[in-house]
Design a protein around this motif. Sequence first.
Motif, mmCIF file in Angstrom:
data_model
loop_
_atom_site.group_PDB
_atom_site.id
_atom_site.type_symbol
_atom_site.label_atom_id
_atom_site.label_comp_id
_atom_site.label_asym_id
_atom_site.label_seq_id
_atom_site.Cartn_x
_atom_site.Cartn_y
_atom_site.Cartn_z
ATOM 1 N N LYS A 100 8.243 1.836 3.439
ATOM 2 C CA LYS A 100 8.335 0.543 2.761
ATOM 3 C C LYS A 100 8.457 -0.607 3.763
ATOM 4 O O LYS A 100 9.037 -0.457 4.838
ATOM 5 N N ASN A 101 7.919 -1.757 3.375
ATOM 6 C CA ASN A 101 8.132 -2.964 4.168
ATOM 7 C C ASN A 101 9.019 -3.916 3.373
ATOM 8 O O ASN A 101 9.442 -3.605 2.250
ATOM 9 N N ILE A 102 9.298 -5.064 3.943
ATOM 10 C CA ILE A 102 10.241 -5.995 3.316
ATOM 11 C C ILE A 102 9.750 -6.488 1.961
ATOM 12 O O ILE A 102 10.543 -6.769 1.058
ATOM 13 N N PHE A 103 8.429 -6.542 1.780
ATOM 14 C CA PHE A 103 7.887 -6.996 0.498
ATOM 15 C C PHE A 103 8.088 -5.949 -0.594
ATOM 16 O O PHE A 103 8.292 -6.300 -1.759
ATOM 17 N N ASP A 104 8.052 -4.669 -0.220
ATOM 18 C CA ASP A 104 8.348 -3.608 -1.177
ATOM 19 C C ASP A 104 9.787 -3.736 -1.663
ATOM 20 O O ASP A 104 10.066 -3.621 -2.861
ATOM 21 N N TYR A 105 10.701 -3.976 -0.738
ATOM 22 C CA TYR A 105 12.106 -4.131 -1.121
ATOM 23 C C TYR A 105 12.301 -5.375 -1.982
ATOM 24 O O TYR A 105 13.158 -5.405 -2.869
ATOM 25 N N CYS A 106 11.516 -6.395 -1.713
ATOM 26 C CA CYS A 106 11.595 -7.617 -2.518
ATOM 27 C C CYS A 106 11.132 -7.339 -3.945
ATOM 28 O O CYS A 106 11.768 -7.757 -4.911
#
Length: 222
Positions: A100-106
């Motif tokens: 996951k990247n930060i946009f997935d967590y967002c």
Amino acid sequence: MASPFLPAGATTGDSGGELSSEDDSCDVESPHSPETEESRSLTELFEKAAAHLQGLIQVASREQLLYLYARYKQVKVGNCNTPKPSFFDFEGKQKWEEDKNIFDYCRENNIDHITKAIKLKNVDVNMKDEEGRALLHWACDRGHKELVTVLLQYRADINCQDNEGQTALHYAAACEFLDIVELLLQSGADPTLRDQDGCLPEEVTGCKAVSLVLQRHTAGKA
């Protein structure tokens, strides 16, 4: 985002929820039997539910979409004598944490992870994805009001525009999140910014309440 719920060529299944084929050995009910009528009714309800889900794509998380698409496939894919696909058949694998990247967590509304990443300066609060969408765009797109508040506290650029010229306010308006629209406006979002098509945030929404709020603020800036 294209809808995963109604792929091209999808056809209606039988009462067991699976596709039938010319080679099926399954018994066929009489056209006028109660079972056939019930089957038809269930089929209609299923197709209506699938169509309704298309309208939820902008507010559902990736995990929710994966779950629903897996269930859709279980109903629509495979012959009567073949196993139904499992959840992990979608795109070949589940997306693990390390992928996951930060946009997935967002999109998942994982406020703790995002807050920690910003505090440790592992990510820039205003970083963008390949479409020019910042974290604030995604939080507004998914209706994560608390996350929007957190991002603004960390000085997210409230008027940042994506590759199509749309601001977070455009996203919140288009998705009809009135509470987020009001939060953005109270925090200094500019309702007079137009996207590349020349549209104001008030012109991309189908919600009268959102449109009225935006019109009042736009008039106040005139």
